[in-house]
Design an enzyme around this catalytic site. Structure first.
Site, PDB file in Angstrom:
ATOM      1  N   LYS A  58       1.099  -1.247  -0.310  1.00 23.25           N
ATOM      2  CA  LYS A  58       0.422  -0.039  -0.351  1.00 23.25           C
ATOM      3  C   LYS A  58       1.107   0.929   0.142  1.00 23.25           C
ATOM      4  CE  LYS A  58      -2.039   1.461   3.916  1.00 23.25           C
ATOM      5  NZ  LYS A  58      -1.489   2.978   4.661  1.00 23.25           N
ATOM      6  N   ASN A  59       1.950   1.450   0.829  1.00 24.25           N
ATOM      7  CA  ASN A  59       2.925   2.215   0.946  1.00 24.25           C
ATOM      8  C   ASN A  59       4.253   3.064  -0.285  1.00 24.25           C
ATOM      9  OD1 ASN A  59       1.098   3.040   3.088  1.00 24.25           O
ATOM     10  ND2 ASN A  59       2.971   2.707   4.550  1.00 24.25           N
ATOM     11  N   CYS A 152      -5.045  12.324  13.306  1.00 22.56           N
ATOM     12  CA  CYS A 152      -5.175  11.427  12.996  1.00 22.56           C
ATOM     13  C   CYS A 152      -5.079  10.216  15.012  1.00 22.56           C
ATOM     14  CB  CYS A 152      -5.323  10.059  11.708  1.00 22.56           C
ATOM     15  SG  CYS A 152      -3.190   9.838  12.589  1.00 22.56           S
ATOM     16  N   ARG A 157       0.938  14.344  13.895  1.00 24.29           N
ATOM     17  CA  ARG A 157       1.329  14.005  11.891  1.00 24.29           C
ATOM     18  C   ARG A 157       1.387  15.427  10.935  1.00 24.29           C
ATOM     19  NH1 ARG A 157      -1.888   8.650   9.870  1.00 24.29           N
ATOM     20  NH2 ARG A 157       0.565   8.421   8.695  1.00 24.29           N
ATOM     21  N   ASP A 344       4.972  -0.055  12.141  1.00 21.54           N
ATOM     22  CA  ASP A 344       3.384  -0.051  11.402  1.00 21.54           C
ATOM     23  C   ASP A 344       3.041  -2.243  12.049  1.00 21.54           C
ATOM     24  OD1 ASP A 344       3.535   0.660   8.556  1.00 21.54           O
ATOM     25  OD2 ASP A 344       3.191   2.350  10.118  1.00 21.54           O
ATOM     26  N   ARG A 436      -8.500  -0.178   4.765  1.00 22.37           N
ATOM     27  CA  ARG A 436      -7.905   0.754   4.152  1.00 22.37           C
ATOM     28  C   ARG A 436      -6.667   0.020   3.538  1.00 22.37           C
ATOM     29  NH1 ARG A 436      -6.753   5.689   7.022  1.00 22.37           N
ATOM     30  NH2 ARG A 436      -5.766   6.369   5.727  1.00 22.37           N
TER      31      ARG A 436
HETATM   32  C1  EPZ Z   1       4.388   7.141   6.589  1.00 20.24           C
HETATM   33  O1  EPZ Z   1       3.486   7.597   7.443  1.00 20.24           O
HETATM   34  C2  EPZ Z   1       3.705   5.359   6.432  1.00 20.24           C
HETATM   35  N1  EPZ Z   1       2.440   6.014   5.282  1.00 20.24           N
HETATM   36  C3  EPZ Z   1       2.478   4.973   8.321  1.00 20.24           C
HETATM   37  O2  EPZ Z   1       2.248   3.587   7.446  1.00 20.24           O
HETATM   38  C4  EPZ Z   1       4.023   4.722   8.875  1.00 20.24           C
HETATM   39  O3  EPZ Z   1       3.736   4.657   9.959  1.00 20.24           O
HETATM   40  C5  EPZ Z   1       4.767   5.670   9.087  1.00 20.24           C
HETATM   41  O4  EPZ Z   1       5.455   6.138   7.046  1.00 20.24           O
HETATM   42  C6  EPZ Z   1       6.307   5.765   9.655  1.00 20.24           C
HETATM   43  O5  EPZ Z   1       6.854   4.367   9.773  1.00 20.24           O
HETATM   44  C7  EPZ Z   1       2.561   5.574   4.098  1.00 20.24           C
HETATM   45  O6  EPZ Z   1       3.967   5.527   3.615  1.00 20.24           O
HETATM   46  C8  EPZ Z   1       1.606   6.171   3.266  1.00 20.24           C
HETATM   47  P1  EPZ Z   1       6.517   9.700   8.869  1.00 20.24           P
HETATM   48  P2  EPZ Z   1       4.414   9.123   7.059  1.00 20.24           P
HETATM   49  O7  EPZ Z   1       6.750  11.237   8.293  1.00 20.24           O
HETATM   50  O8  EPZ Z   1       5.175   9.077   6.378  1.00 20.24           O
HETATM   51  C9  EPZ Z   1       6.539  13.294  12.605  1.00 20.24           C
HETATM   52  C10 EPZ Z   1       0.502   2.590   7.891  1.00 20.24           C
HETATM   53  O9  EPZ Z   1      -0.392   1.729   8.667  1.00 20.24           O
HETATM   54  N2  EPZ Z   1       6.198  14.122  11.182  1.00 20.24           N
HETATM   55  O10 EPZ Z   1       7.709   8.787   8.686  1.00 20.24           O
HETATM   56  O11 EPZ Z   1       3.403   9.931   7.130  1.00 20.24           O
HETATM   57  C11 EPZ Z   1       5.326  12.179  12.322  1.00 20.24           C
HETATM   58  O12 EPZ Z   1       4.156  12.805  13.431  1.00 20.24           O
HETATM   59  C12 EPZ Z   1       0.773   3.995   8.388  1.00 20.24           C
HETATM   60  O13 EPZ Z   1       0.367   2.210   6.961  1.00 20.24           O
HETATM   61  C13 EPZ Z   1       6.656  15.676  11.776  1.00 20.24           C
HETATM   62  O14 EPZ Z   1       6.864  15.739  13.028  1.00 20.24           O
HETATM   63  O15 EPZ Z   1       5.167   9.218   8.755  1.00 20.24           O
HETATM   64  C14 EPZ Z   1       6.193  11.017  13.350  1.00 20.24           C
HETATM   65  O16 EPZ Z   1       5.912  10.788  14.706  1.00 20.24           O
HETATM   66  C15 EPZ Z   1       0.705   4.669   9.422  1.00 20.24           C
HETATM   67  N3  EPZ Z   1       6.843  16.412  10.411  1.00 20.24           N
HETATM   68  C16 EPZ Z   1       7.291  10.539  12.101  1.00 20.24           C
HETATM   69  O17 EPZ Z   1       7.681  12.395  12.185  1.00 20.24           O
HETATM   70  C17 EPZ Z   1       6.652  16.358   9.146  1.00 20.24           C
HETATM   71  O18 EPZ Z   1       6.111  16.301   8.129  1.00 20.24           O
HETATM   72  C18 EPZ Z   1       7.673   9.707  11.318  1.00 20.24           C
HETATM   73  O19 EPZ Z   1       6.195  10.340  10.362  1.00 20.24           O
HETATM   74  C19 EPZ Z   1       6.617  14.741   8.783  1.00 20.24           C
HETATM   75  C20 EPZ Z   1       6.816  13.824  10.089  1.00 20.24           C
END
Ligand code: EPZ
Length: 456
Positions: A58-59, A152, A157, A344, A436
């Protein structure tokens, strides 16, 4: 295993965790796109046995769809899973005048003449990954209006790192009425270091940089396999990207990108989820599950933990076989960016620890509110104590079936696993969260012998 026998937590925990500020109020479950309030009825106690093919990731599929905005040519994407999130991304692109057609696991996407460069709140609020259209829209059309995703269930996020990086490339970005309003006559290459590892942040910046004027370096880049898969696709389209899969990615911008055909890599989280489900049911007479069309090399941290729990795990090429004929041993996990243990898979291993022999520590360092499943697992009789970002799980001989409610995608998967190992009947409500990220999970688990059915 006594708590004192637990391995000391890795040094990296001395580093600040990734999120900032207090955990947000738990957002009411997002009303998913026209998904019925289906339930799953599960009767536990059956060992999973058999063979199953896994789906595409998916990702990886989500950014692969967004990247179609970078070219007027057609993209052909294979091994695309049948998931609600993919339908949402397709709907988002069609709303921009992009042609998206599905033929089984193949999607053809053509952004020859988009009619809009906007991602509306109504869609973005149901799927945060919608923000992945921001970089491509800006890079090819010099403008974008994308709703802020909002919070969420698992955390605030924010997308500040996406914005920071695009501004470094010369974009003018304002937040107006809950929308990211971005303009950039021509993005230029920049040296960007993200404040924390962000998967979609890295992907957004990589896509934007592909058409920028000059070279972009992304330091502290996410190393997740899905980032590498996106770079493979971009390079097949004529981009010049090196270093994907490491924490330093170099993108030399080009004038234009052309079409390509790409097969999305296997879903490591779906694979891990089914493996943990098998491990949790082994004590009921022996589980023996072979998963095909997988990428074992993207699951090392997960396979290590399954072996530590007492599973026999064999793998080669594109299959993984798990055998388990006893109650699992408790394991401790600490989530961190790839290649360490994936956040995840946290809920799934918590469910396994709930029925394990001994006690395990589950530490969540990525998201500030990713323990929503704890309250529901406790309804099944789990013994879990939360202290900050650590959940202390003490295995019990038997969970007992109950009505529980899904709160987010991977929490739902954890509840299903616990239900498979519980005595009696469990009903998991609001499984639109599960849909999802998992394609007809009840049919696939039933094919492995589980007593499970979907209730409308
Ligand atoms: C990706 O989300 C995945 N989704 C998530 O999978 C996964 O849990 C996550 O990466 C971590 O591995 C997709 O790829 C579509 P991050 P993402 O940006 O990119 C903080 C699932 O279950 N952050 O790596 O949104 C954030 O709050 C989903 O399939 C900021 O502060 O996650 C978090 O604490 C859930 N500012 C950390 O970084 C930003 O601009 C990592 O988030 C971006 C992120």
């Amino acid at each position: 295993m006594r708590v004192s026998d637990l391995p000391t937590l890795p040094a990296r925990l001395t580093r600040p965790v990734y999120f900032r500020g207090p955990a947000p109020r738990v957002a009411a479950p997002l009303a998913a796109l026209d998904a019925p309030m289906d339930k799953l009825k599960i009767t536990g106690g059956v060992p999973l046995r058999g063979e199953l093919a896994m789906s595409g990731a998916k990702n990886a599929a989500l950014p692969a769809l967004a990247v179609a905005l970078l070219t007027a040519d057609e993209l052909v994407i294979d091994n695309v899973p049948q998931l609600a999130d993919i339908a949402t991304m397709s709907r988002l692109l069609r709303g921009m005048g992009v042609a998206v057609e599905r033929h089984g696991a193949r999607l053809t996407v053509s952004a020859a003449q988009p009619t809009a460069t906007e991602a509306p709140y109504e869609l973005v609020k149901t799927m945060r990954a919608s923000v992945l259209v921001l970089g491509p829209l800006l890079a090819r059309f010099a403008q974008a209006r994308v709703s802020l995703p909002g919070g969420c269930a698992i955390g605030a996020r924010p997308v500040d790192q996406h914005i920071k990086g695009l501004r470094a490339m010369g974009a003018e970005i304002e937040i107006e009425h809950g929308y990211i309003v971005a303009r950039a006559p021509r993005l230029r290459g920049a040296h960007i270091a993200t404040d924390m590892v962000t998967v979609t942040g890295t992907e957004n910046l990589m896509m934007a940089a592909a058409l920028a004027d000059g070279t972009t370096v992304i330091e502290n880049a996410a190393r997740e396999p899905e980032v590498g898969d996106l770079a493979l696709l971009l390079n097949a389209m004529g981009a010049r990207i090196q270093g994907a899969g490491t924490d330093r990615i170099v993108i030399e911008g080009v004038e234009r990108l052309h079409g390509a055909t790409h097969r999305v890599l296997p879903d490591r989280i779906e694979t891990g989820t089914f493996l943990v489900a098998a491990a949790a049911t082994g004590q009921f007479g022996g589980a023996d599950v072979t998963l095909r069309d997988v990428a074992p090399g993207t699951l090392d941290a997960v396979l290590d933990k399954l072996r530590e729990a007492g599973c026999e795990v064999a793998n080669n090429g594109d299959w993984i076989r798990l055998r388990m004929d006893r109650r699992p041993r408790a394991v401790s996990v600490c989530t961190a960016p790839y290649p360490d243990f994936p956040t995840d898979m946290q809920a799934q291993f918590m469910a396994l620890d709930c029925v394990a022999d001994g006690a395990g520590q589950i530490v969540e360092t990525i998201f500030e509110n990713r323990f929503m499943h704890v309250l529901e697992l406790q309804r099944l009789g789990a013994d879990i104590a939360i202290e900050g970002h650590t959940a202390q799980v003490t295995g019990v001989p038997r969970l007992s079936g109950a009505k529980v409610m899904a709160t987010d995608l991977r929490a739902s998967a954890g509840l299903v696993i616990a239900a498979l190992a519980a005595e009696g009947e469990t009903v998991v409500d609001r499984i639109y969260h599960l849909d999802r990220g998992y394609d007809r999970m009840e049919q696939r688990l039933a094919a492995l012998g589980a007593r499970i059915e979907r209730q409308k």
